[in-house]
Design a protein around this motif. Structure first.
Motif, PDB file in Angstrom:
ATOM      1  N   ARG A   3       0.850  -1.200   0.000  1.00 59.40           N
ATOM      2  CA  ARG A   3       0.000   0.000   0.000  1.00 59.40           C
ATOM      3  C   ARG A   3       0.877   1.238   0.000  1.00 59.40           C
ATOM      4  NH1 ARG A   3      -4.102  -0.567   4.836  1.00 59.40           N
ATOM      5  NH2 ARG A   3      -3.448   1.592   4.911  1.00 59.40           N
ATOM      6  N   LYS A   4       0.409   2.254  -0.665  1.00 55.92           N
ATOM      7  CA  LYS A   4       1.131   3.517  -0.694  1.00 55.92           C
ATOM      8  C   LYS A   4       0.635   4.372   0.468  1.00 55.92           C
ATOM      9  CE  LYS A   4       2.282   7.365  -3.691  1.00 55.92           C
ATOM     10  NZ  LYS A   4       2.056   8.001  -4.979  1.00 55.92           N
ATOM     11  N   ILE A   5       1.542   4.716   1.362  1.00 54.52           N
ATOM     12  CA  ILE A   5       1.173   5.525   2.520  1.00 54.52           C
ATOM     13  C   ILE A   5       1.538   6.970   2.219  1.00 54.52           C
ATOM     14  CG2 ILE A   5       1.610   5.942   4.951  1.00 54.52           C
ATOM     15  CD1 ILE A   5       2.285   2.991   5.213  1.00 54.52           C
ATOM     16  N   VAL A   6       0.543   7.832   2.303  1.00 56.21           N
ATOM     17  CA  VAL A   6       0.750   9.252   2.042  1.00 56.21           C
ATOM     18  C   VAL A   6       0.849   9.955   3.387  1.00 56.21           C
ATOM     19  CG1 VAL A   6      -0.189  11.317   0.986  1.00 56.21           C
ATOM     20  CG2 VAL A   6      -0.507   9.098  -0.116  1.00 56.21           C
ATOM     21  N   ASP A   7       1.915  10.703   3.571  1.00 55.54           N
ATOM     22  CA  ASP A   7       2.119  11.431   4.815  1.00 55.54           C
ATOM     23  C   ASP A   7       1.512  12.820   4.663  1.00 55.54           C
ATOM     24  OD1 ASP A   7       3.001  11.177   7.334  1.00 55.54           O
ATOM     25  OD2 ASP A   7       5.106  11.601   6.910  1.00 55.54           O
ATOM     26  N   GLU A   8       0.343  13.016   5.220  1.00 51.46           N
ATOM     27  CA  GLU A   8      -0.332  14.307   5.137  1.00 51.46           C
ATOM     28  C   GLU A   8      -0.248  15.006   6.481  1.00 51.46           C
ATOM     29  OE1 GLU A   8      -4.280  13.978   3.670  1.00 51.46           O
ATOM     30  OE2 GLU A   8      -3.693  12.792   1.952  1.00 51.46           O
ATOM     31  N   ILE A  13      -1.685  21.274  12.325  1.00 52.59           N
ATOM     32  CA  ILE A  13      -0.526  21.897  11.667  1.00 52.59           C
ATOM     33  C   ILE A  13      -0.997  22.837  10.563  1.00 52.59           C
ATOM     34  CG2 ILE A  13       1.504  21.441  10.247  1.00 52.59           C
ATOM     35  CD1 ILE A  13       1.878  18.864  11.836  1.00 52.59           C
ATOM     36  N   VAL A  14      -1.977  22.391   9.811  1.00 46.56           N
ATOM     37  CA  VAL A  14      -2.504  23.223   8.724  1.00 46.56           C
ATOM     38  C   VAL A  14      -3.148  24.483   9.307  1.00 46.56           C
ATOM     39  CG1 VAL A  14      -4.188  23.326   6.862  1.00 46.56           C
ATOM     40  CG2 VAL A  14      -2.805  21.263   7.173  1.00 46.56           C
ATOM     41  N   ALA A  15      -3.902  24.333  10.382  1.00 50.88           N
ATOM     42  CA  ALA A  15      -4.566  25.487  10.997  1.00 50.88           C
ATOM     43  C   ALA A  15      -3.532  26.475  11.535  1.00 50.88           C
ATOM     44  CB  ALA A  15      -5.491  25.027  12.116  1.00 50.88           C
ATOM     45  N   ASN A  16      -2.483  25.962  12.180  1.00 54.26           N
ATOM     46  CA  ASN A  16      -1.433  26.848  12.694  1.00 54.26           C
ATOM     47  C   ASN A  16      -0.725  27.571  11.554  1.00 54.26           C
ATOM     48  OD1 ASN A  16      -1.935  26.240  15.351  1.00 54.26           O
ATOM     49  ND2 ASN A  16      -0.354  24.655  15.479  1.00 54.26           N
ATOM     50  N   ALA A  17      -0.471  26.881  10.472  1.00 53.83           N
ATOM     51  CA  ALA A  17       0.204  27.503   9.331  1.00 53.83           C
ATOM     52  C   ALA A  17      -0.660  28.606   8.729  1.00 53.83           C
ATOM     53  CB  ALA A  17       0.535  26.451   8.283  1.00 53.83           C
ATOM     54  N   LYS A  18      -1.963  28.343   8.610  1.00 55.19           N
ATOM     55  CA  LYS A  18      -2.864  29.366   8.070  1.00 55.19           C
ATOM     56  C   LYS A  18      -2.907  30.576   8.986  1.00 55.19           C
ATOM     57  CE  LYS A  18      -5.917  26.396   5.364  1.00 55.19           C
ATOM     58  NZ  LYS A  18      -7.273  25.862   5.201  1.00 55.19           N
ATOM     59  N   GLN A  19      -2.942  30.328  10.296  1.00 51.66           N
ATOM     60  CA  GLN A  19      -2.991  31.439  11.247  1.00 51.66           C
ATOM     61  C   GLN A  19      -1.701  32.258  11.169  1.00 51.66           C
ATOM     62  OE1 GLN A  19      -3.334  30.209  15.309  1.00 51.66           O
ATOM     63  NE2 GLN A  19      -3.327  32.291  16.101  1.00 51.66           N
ATOM     64  N   GLU A  20      -0.567  31.572  11.105  1.00 48.72           N
ATOM     65  CA  GLU A  20       0.709  32.275  11.019  1.00 48.72           C
ATOM     66  C   GLU A  20       0.808  33.073   9.724  1.00 48.72           C
ATOM     67  OE1 GLU A  20       3.797  29.430  11.586  1.00 48.72           O
ATOM     68  OE2 GLU A  20       3.274  29.079  13.688  1.00 48.72           O
TER      69      GLU A  20
END
Length: 94
Positions: A3-8, A13-20
């Motif tokens: 299986r191909k494991i995608v590291d998302e 982390i996404v919310a913190n990046a958007k806030q920053e």
């Protein structure tokens, strides 16, 4: 078949990046972000115990004394060699 494991990235982390990113747009937000990052880094600082502090101080002092001895020795050797090559500055026969 493997299986191909995608590291998302996680939602946090996404919310913190958007806030920053949003805070970077105005100068006051940038200052606030900087202060928060400084405080976060200061929380990671571990102060040495008294025993560790004395140990580190002794190591530094011993190192400095050794380096002073080496530099003094080299200075004496090079000073002696300079006098041997160029003389002591006295004019002979005069």
């Amino acid at each position: 078949m493997a299986r191909k494991i995608v590291d998302e990235p996680s939602e946090e982390i996404v919310a913190n990046a958007k806030q920053e990113r949003a805070e970077k747009r105005n100068p006051l937000g940038r200052v606030a972000l900087f202060i928060r990052q400084v405080i976060a880094e200061l929380k990671k600082v571990v102060t040495p115990t008294r025993k560790e502090l004395l140990s580190f101080t002794a190591v530094v002092l011993v190192f400095v004394v050794i380096m002073m001895a080496i530099v003094s020795g080299l200075d004496a050797v090079f000073g002696f060699l300079t006098i041997m090559v160029f003389g002591d500055g006295n004019i002979a026969g005069g």
